[in-house]
Design an enzyme around this catalytic site. Structure first.
Site, PDB file in Angstrom:
ATOM      1  CB  SER A   1       0.832 -23.121  -4.344  1.00 26.63           C
ATOM      2  OG  SER A   1       1.906 -22.682  -3.540  1.00 26.63           O
TER       3      SER A   1
ATOM      4  CD  GLU B   1      -3.081  -0.958   2.202  1.00 25.96           C
ATOM      5  OE1 GLU B   1      -3.174   0.109   2.839  1.00 25.96           O
ATOM      6  OE2 GLU B   1      -3.760  -1.968   2.458  1.00 25.96           O
TER       7      GLU B   1
ATOM      8  CG  ASP C   1      -6.723  -2.385   4.902  1.00 27.18           C
ATOM      9  OD1 ASP C   1      -6.351  -2.622   3.741  1.00 27.18           O
ATOM     10  OD2 ASP C   1      -7.913  -2.440   5.258  1.00 27.18           O
TER      11      ASP C   1
END
Length: 844
Positions: A290, A178, A365
């Protein structure tokens, strides 16, 4: 014959000749722990209570992987400098800044007595073997300890839990960019203006792409929460601009062998930037990827269900995962698991099987906390100045002075970055914070589940963003995108930091919203870390995009080709997908661009060569070159194409984020899947024109016809490759990509001596381990058959004289040839294939 590190301690030696059948286990004393190893050295533990069962587990792990586990413990807790010196001080600081020890200890303290006995038993078992090692170092001390100059120490439950926290939670459920995104957005707005800049940002980092292939078909369900980018950016506008170097440039740089370089901050940033430009490992260095396919009763042939898992953790020596069988105290399981967790990530219990891939949901976040200029250590929250939590950390340094620093924490989470220019502290909020130990134990308790409802009860408790997969003896199959996810405020753009206070989460979303499917109409489930469900938002990582270009389509295409699959055919999908180039993505555009060129035009020759190739990378008899130059052609063309398009559109220095083709690696072999690069995904959408759902705010082709740009890049490719290999395309022999099993763990910290690295001539884009579980096979009388391959091998023990355990790398050739070994479950099967046996008398 027993290896020296498997001598019996605290107990009774029972030879293979005179041992009794394991079927007599029920009559064994309640203090007994029985350890039986099969022909590949994989241990099976038998005990009547939980403490002793996991005591046996910890005991054999210490026998096999003591140095690897010791370095994993130090890597996850930030104590590497204590034994390896000042080169690791910066690394240790970063690790300690990223977790809160008191939280983990509190979670352990709140466990039930039964759950505590799992962690305590495991630690005590390790300590029992460590005591014997320290008592007889000339016979039992792994040579690596002598090489690096220290001795093993005792373990406690906290250490056992932190192995999981540091290698699963912090590796696969903690990724966020972010702040990097904010740095990119700041630069893009400076170049294009506020409105157009945001539109360009959306073109580079979309949140939802309707064309992305999903594990749950659209006809089954779609994600009910909708995201409108026009209405989710209110908070982002309130965050200060970010003009410092992007945090990703400060991640510790690694050399070609995967070892930390320990260079200055400036040199580190230069190295990371160069590695991004030249092909950083994984998605911009993030772990990837994966795969999994589960075939149900309506598509499996000669069986009711088939599960094939291929987790791509990277390749290491000793092996990344550890094979184990646990029998007793309500457990009866076999399989393997990363770093010997006290819960199998891949395995079965005779009735159900399970497996996993990384989920890449957005469970983290960043909150931009305004700092007080007058009161150090205070930040603003809801209009009030609040004092941060803090703790002093002292790093012990081998042959050096200890270093002390402070870790800060707000109500949202640990502070991971501070911008002194704007007086902003960036705190990381994790939806799974406080649930780390519960998540570990969800994996442990799922081993007892016998059906879908029981299994999903544990899936609901697993808070990390991990995809869980299910199959059972009746042919039912299922999938859950597990994890805890934030219930964000309206106007919160999850790709960017938000201010404090009113932007705090409302709570966590209900597990009912997690994508899941049971017995899908297609008859199978497939995943390669792609989107779980239509309209589901992607991770905030700038280098991670779910779009029209996705490798999972390779699996889907194979599984859709025929109505049913046998177990051998399901296993062969590994080979087919691991050698497959993603030629299909760009060949149509290349053919269109060269259709009117003369046949002797070099650019036409390159594309004709691609068109005649099936996309499978096969190695010549020399073991060093490919039979076809297709990947080299695509690599050269795509590298030039990206520089002419995406890189040119993005302001410096951020263009380097998008210049890698996805074919190259900055280490001696890949660390994960050589997947479609982020730049290639953005370019792919642009080449789709009106068919792409992603608005093209900036013309990546710079106002030129796209075919003109394609031809120019082809000319660049020809100039590069013809100088290297000559003018006859039919005679080109391009180097094959090799594979290295590294002696450094994924942190870049030594987990073995450098000489222990193993090499394979041919890179295979497949699981670090591969396993297959087949339920109700028509051949034989067993209700389940299972296999795996854990390369290089089960053991990591190097004797004091330097001799490697015979099971150190005895699965390497098996892995290279796409072979597999049986996983035994029943006492009879284990007994028939045993190599050695130990019996311990464990008092508590």
């Amino acid at each position: 014959m027993k290896n020296r590190n498997r001598m019996i301690v605290n107990g009774i030696v029972t030879s293979l000749i005179c041992c009794s059948s394991l079927s007599a286990l029920a009559a064994s004393p309640p203090t007994e722990v029985k350890i039986v190893r099969d022909e590949y050295g994989m241990p099976h533990i038998y005990a009547d209570d939980t403490y002793r069962l996991f005591y046996g587990y910890g005991y054999v792990v210490a026998q096999d992987r003591l140095f690897q586990m010791e370095m994993a413990r130090r890597s996850t807790q930030g104590t590497v400098s204590e034994v390896l010196g000042k080169a690791f001080v910066s690394f240790d600081k970063d690790i300690r800044q990223n977790y809160w020890p008191d939280s983990i200890r509190a979670q352990i303290a709140s466990l039930s007595a039964e759950d505590k006995s799992i962690l305590q038993g495991y630690a005590d078992g390790m300590n029992a073997w460590i005591d014997k090692v320290n008592a007889s170092p000339d016979k039992l001390l792994p040579q690596q300890f002598s090489t690096f100059g220290f001795k093993p120490k005792h373990w406690e439950p906290f250490d056992v839990a932190m192995i999981f926290v540091g290698t699963m939670a912090n590796r696969f459920s903690d990724s966020t960019s972010e702040i990097d995104n904010l740095a990119l957005l700041t630069a893009v707005k400076d170049k294009y203006g506020n409105d157009e800049g945001m539109a360009v940002f959306n073109q580079l980092k979309w949140l939802v792409n309707p064309s992305a292939p999903t594990t749950i078909a659209a006809r089954e369900s779609s994600y009910p929460l909708k995201f409108d980018l026009q209405n989710t950016q209110t908070a982002a506008l309130l965050v200060p601009r970010y003009d410092q170097p992007a945090p990703m440039l400060d991640r510790p740089a690694k050399g070609t062998d995967g070892a930390l370089l320990a260079v200055t901050a400036i040199k580190n940033r230069e190295t990371i930037a160069a590695q991004f430009a030249n092909g950083a490992n994984g998605l911009a260095g993030y772990p990837t990827t994966s795969n999994m396919w589960v075939i149900g009763k309506n598509k499996a042939q000669d069986a009711k269900a088939i599960m094939v898992n291929g987790p791509q953790f990277g390749w290491y020596a000793p092996a990344y995962t550890y094979g184990i069988g646990l029998h007793g105290a309500g457990y009866d399981v076999t399989g393997n698991t990363p770093f010997a967790y006290p819960g199998l990530v891949f395995g079965h219990n005779g009735t159900i099987s399970w497996g996993s891939t990384a989920g890449f949901g957005d469970d983290v976040d960043i909150f931009a906390e305004k700092l007080s200029a007058e009161k150090p250590g205070y930040y603003q929250h809801n209009g009030e100045w609040v004092k941060m939590l803090s703790r002093k950390e002292t790093i012990a340094v081998k042959d050096g002075q200890p270093e002390t620093f402070t870790v800060w924490r707000t109500l949202d989470g640990n502070v991971i970055k501070t911008d002194t220019r704007t007086q902003t502290a960036y705190a990381k909020a994790r939806a799974w914070a406080g649930k780390e130990v519960a998540s570990l134990l969800a994996w442990t308790h799922q081993m007892k589940a016998k059906n879908w409802p029981e299994w999903t009860q544990q899936a609901a408790k697993q808070a990390l963003t991990i995809n869980w997969y299910y199959a059972d003896v009746n042919g039912n199959i299922g999938y859950v995108h597990t994890g805890a996810y934030p219930d964000r405020q309206p106007g919160h753009d999850p790709r960017l930091p938000v201010p404090d206070g009113k932007w705090d989460w409302k709570g966590l979303l209900s597990f009912d919203l997690n994508p899941k499917v049971y017995n899908p109409q297609s008859g199978y489930i497939a995943n390669w870390n792609n989107s779980p469900q239509k309209d589901y938002p992607a991770s905030d990582l700038f280098a991670f995009l779910w779009g029209g270009a996705d490798r999972v389509t390779e699996i889907d295409t194979i599984l859709d080709k025929q109505p049913r699959f046998t177990a051998d055919q399901a296993w062969d999908v590994i080979r087919q997908t691991s050698l497959r180039d993603l030629l299909r993505l760009f060949l149509p555009a290349l053919k269109d661009a060269t259709a009117n060129l003369a046949e002797n035009d070099p650019r036409r020759q390159l594309v004709d060569k691609l068109a005649s190739w099936d996309g499978e990378n096969l190695v010549n008899d020399d073991g060093k070159t490919y039979q076809q130059p297709g990947s080299a052609i695509l690599n050269a063309w795509l590298t030039s194409m990206l520089k002419r398009t995406v890189v040119a559109a993005v302001p410096a220095p951020f263009g380097k984020w998008y210049s890698a083709s996805g074919y190259e690696t900055t280490q001696d072999g890949p660390t994960g899947s050589l997947n479609i690069s982020v730049g290639a995904k953005i370019l792919y959408e642009a080449l789709q024109g009106d068919k792409s759902p992603i608005p093209q705010a900036v013309d990546l082709f710079g106002g030129k016809p796209e075919q003109e740009v394609i031809l120019a890049a082809l000319d660049d490719a020809w100039q590069t490759l013809s100088k290297r290999y000559g003018n006859d395309v039919t005679g080109w022999k391009t180097p094959a990509m090799a594979l290295t099993f590294r002696a450094n763990n994924f942190f870049g910290v030594p987990q073995a001596a450098a000489k222990e690295a193993r090499h394979q001539a041919e890179y295979q884009n497949r699981g670090t381990e591969n396993d297959m579980i087949v339920f109700s096979p028509t051949s034989g009388n067993r209700p389940v058959l299972a296999w795996d391959v854990v390369a290089p091998g089960q053991s990591g023990f190097i004797a004091p004289d330097g001799k490697a355990d015979k099971h150190y790398d005895d699965q390497l050739k098996m892995y290279e040839s796409f072979g597999r070994k049986s996983l035994w479950l029943t006492p009879q099967d284990v007994d028939e294939h045993k190599e050695s046996q130990e019996v311990l008398q464990v008092q508590r």
